[in-house]
Design a protein around this motif. Structure first.
Motif, PDB file in Angstrom:
ATOM      1  N   UNK A 114      84.164   3.042 169.432  1.00 53.90           N
ATOM      2  CA  UNK A 114      83.017   3.530 170.198  1.00 53.90           C
ATOM      3  C   UNK A 114      81.726   2.989 169.617  1.00 53.90           C
ATOM      4  N   UNK A 115      80.698   2.985 170.435  1.00 51.72           N
ATOM      5  CA  UNK A 115      79.372   2.536 169.998  1.00 51.72           C
ATOM      6  C   UNK A 115      78.337   3.039 170.988  1.00 51.72           C
ATOM      7  N   UNK A 116      77.115   3.117 170.541  1.00 50.54           N
ATOM      8  CA  UNK A 116      75.979   3.409 171.418  1.00 50.54           C
ATOM      9  C   UNK A 116      74.957   2.300 171.183  1.00 50.54           C
ATOM     10  N   UNK A 117      74.648   1.568 172.251  1.00 49.11           N
ATOM     11  CA  UNK A 117      73.850   0.346 172.097  1.00 49.11           C
ATOM     12  C   UNK A 117      72.642   0.381 173.027  1.00 49.11           C
ATOM     13  N   UNK A 118      71.430   0.343 172.478  1.00 46.36           N
ATOM     14  CA  UNK A 118      70.264   0.222 173.354  1.00 46.36           C
ATOM     15  C   UNK A 118      70.066  -1.234 173.766  1.00 46.36           C
ATOM     16  N   UNK A 119      69.857  -1.466 175.052  1.00 41.75           N
ATOM     17  CA  UNK A 119      69.598  -2.840 175.519  1.00 41.75           C
ATOM     18  C   UNK A 119      68.431  -2.841 176.494  1.00 41.75           C
ATOM     19  N   UNK A 120      67.727  -3.960 176.521  1.00 41.72           N
ATOM     20  CA  UNK A 120      66.663  -4.112 177.512  1.00 41.72           C
ATOM     21  C   UNK A 120      67.189  -4.948 178.678  1.00 41.72           C
ATOM     22  N   UNK A 121      66.373  -5.065 179.731  1.00 39.75           N
ATOM     23  CA  UNK A 121      66.812  -5.764 180.945  1.00 39.75           C
ATOM     24  C   UNK A 121      66.771  -7.275 180.727  1.00 39.75           C
ATOM     25  N   UNK A 122      67.718  -7.738 179.939  1.00 40.09           N
ATOM     26  CA  UNK A 122      67.800  -9.155 179.584  1.00 40.09           C
ATOM     27  C   UNK A 122      69.254  -9.565 179.772  1.00 40.09           C
ATOM     28  N   UNK A 123      69.483 -10.612 180.555  1.00 38.97           N
ATOM     29  CA  UNK A 123      70.849 -10.985 180.922  1.00 38.97           C
ATOM     30  C   UNK A 123      71.716 -11.233 179.703  1.00 38.97           C
ATOM     31  N   UNK A 124      71.142 -11.871 178.669  1.00 40.44           N
ATOM     32  CA  UNK A 124      71.942 -12.178 177.476  1.00 40.44           C
ATOM     33  C   UNK A 124      72.414 -10.880 176.810  1.00 40.44           C
ATOM     34  N   UNK A 125      71.551  -9.879 176.750  1.00 38.80           N
ATOM     35  CA  UNK A 125      71.931  -8.604 176.127  1.00 38.80           C
ATOM     36  C   UNK A 125      72.979  -7.869 176.980  1.00 38.80           C
ATOM     37  N   UNK A 126      72.771  -7.902 178.300  1.00 38.40           N
ATOM     38  CA  UNK A 126      73.716  -7.222 179.190  1.00 38.40           C
ATOM     39  C   UNK A 126      75.089  -7.890 179.092  1.00 38.40           C
ATOM     40  N   UNK A 127      75.093  -9.237 179.150  1.00 41.05           N
ATOM     41  CA  UNK A 127      76.366  -9.964 179.056  1.00 41.05           C
ATOM     42  C   UNK A 127      77.049  -9.686 177.719  1.00 41.05           C
ATOM     43  N   UNK A 128      76.255  -9.641 176.644  1.00 39.83           N
ATOM     44  CA  UNK A 128      76.833  -9.460 175.309  1.00 39.83           C
ATOM     45  C   UNK A 128      77.538  -8.107 175.200  1.00 39.83           C
ATOM     46  N   UNK A 129      76.895  -7.056 175.672  1.00 38.04           N
ATOM     47  CA  UNK A 129      77.513  -5.731 175.530  1.00 38.04           C
ATOM     48  C   UNK A 129      78.724  -5.608 176.454  1.00 38.04           C
ATOM     49  N   UNK A 130      78.628  -6.220 177.630  1.00 35.40           N
ATOM     50  CA  UNK A 130      79.763  -6.159 178.557  1.00 35.40           C
ATOM     51  C   UNK A 130      80.966  -6.923 177.989  1.00 35.40           C
ATOM     52  N   UNK A 131      80.702  -8.108 177.413  1.00 30.32           N
ATOM     53  CA  UNK A 131      81.802  -8.892 176.850  1.00 30.32           C
ATOM     54  C   UNK A 131      82.376  -8.236 175.594  1.00 30.32           C
ATOM     55  N   UNK A 132      81.520  -7.569 174.823  1.00 30.37           N
ATOM     56  CA  UNK A 132      81.990  -6.819 173.653  1.00 30.37           C
ATOM     57  C   UNK A 132      82.983  -5.741 174.100  1.00 30.37           C
ATOM     58  N   UNK A 133      82.631  -5.059 175.176  1.00 31.93           N
ATOM     59  CA  UNK A 133      83.506  -4.020 175.713  1.00 31.93           C
ATOM     60  C   UNK A 133      84.819  -4.636 176.224  1.00 31.93           C
ATOM     61  N   UNK A 134      84.730  -5.768 176.920  1.00 30.12           N
ATOM     62  CA  UNK A 134      85.942  -6.423 177.435  1.00 30.12           C
ATOM     63  C   UNK A 134      86.847  -6.867 176.278  1.00 30.12           C
ATOM     64  N   UNK A 135      86.250  -7.358 175.194  1.00 30.67           N
ATOM     65  CA  UNK A 135      87.043  -7.740 174.012  1.00 30.67           C
ATOM     66  C   UNK A 135      87.817  -6.536 173.466  1.00 30.67           C
TER      67      UNK A 135
END
Lengths: 149, 119
Positions: free
Chosen positions: A11-32
């Protein structure tokens, strides 16, 4: 988010801003993580789509009148049989029951308003807090779910 | 990352404009906006547009991308044109079914079938 300490989880709690690189990174982290827990391709597709829609709602609607560097927080809790995701924005919230049904004939040609429908279709449950700026989604692993060879 | 490069691969054959997406994931708001602008320019340039959009390269799309497709469909209909979609991965096709958008788009299994449907 309640945690059952008797089974493996990540589990994790991650703050992200509206930036595609950040959104993609957290989504891919979850998929991994889903892959490590052996979730199949269709589960990963479902969770990925629901996360994308929840983040899009948070940034596009929740943060419409907020500074672009205002973060949204995404929390995930992945277990062998269940995935819980919470997306919390800093906006004023909304009433999910007030969103028109986009599958009605008269709404089919309206370009917006399908994110919540997709979240509900792919997740076991989608619940908002009273204000409507925090959404918790639960995905229950189907019995026939398996990683692709 | 939005850029000046086209998000689309386009060819015109036998009066049909065939379009493929460059991106495997059609998720980014800026890219979706750019795709919408490029498709709008193609539609505007024709008096009776005949467009075939192939999803052969696409792994993921969001509801925002569906919104752009609906806008494109509305523009084409307004000009008396025709739109066909083809080569949609089964998981993505399910998104069209859930949203019931399979009722407003004419969807074909293959590009070849879609081409012959223009008559």
């Amino acid at each position: 988010m309640a945690k059952d300490m008797s089974q493996p989880f990540e589990s994790a709690a991650i703050p992200i801003i509206n930036d595609r690189a950040q959104i993609d990174a957290v989504r891919e982290q979850l998929v991994d993580i889903l892959e490590r827990f052996g979730y199949g391709k269709s589960s990963a597709f479902a969770i990925r789509l629901a996360v994308e829609e929840a983040l899009n709602n948070a940034f596009t609607h929740g943060h419409r009148d907020l500074p672009s560097d205002e973060p949204v927080t995404i929390q995930y809790h992945v277990c062998p049989d269940e995935v819980r995701i919470v997306v919390a924005d800093g906006g004023p919230g909304f009433d999910p029951d007030a969103i028109p049904d986009p599958t009605l004939d008269e709404n089919l040609e309206i370009p917006s308003g399908r994110g919540l429908l997709l979240m509900r279709a792919y997740m076991r449950s989608v619940e908002f807090n009273a204000v409507g700026n925090v959404v918790q989604m639960v995905y229950r692993r189907p019995p026939d779910d398996a990683s692709d060879p | 990352m939005p850029s000046d490069e086209s998000r689309l691969r386009i060819k015109n054959q036998d009066g049909v404009t065939q379009i493929e997406f460059i991106d495997r994931n059609i998720l980014d708001e800026a890219n979706i906006q750019q795709i919408g602008d490029e498709l709008a320019a193609i539609i505007d340039a024709s008096s009776s547009p005949r467009l075939l959009i192939s999803f052969a390269n696409v792994d993921h799309l969001s509801s925002a991308a569906l919104g752009t497709l609906i806008t494109v469909n509305n523009k084409i209909k307004a000009k008396g044109g025709m739109l066909r979609l083809a080569d949609i991965d089964p998981q993505i096709y399910e998104v069209f079914v859930i949203t019931k958008l399979n009722r407003i788009f004419e969807i074909h299994d293959t590009v070849e079938n879609a081409v012959s449907s223009f008559g």
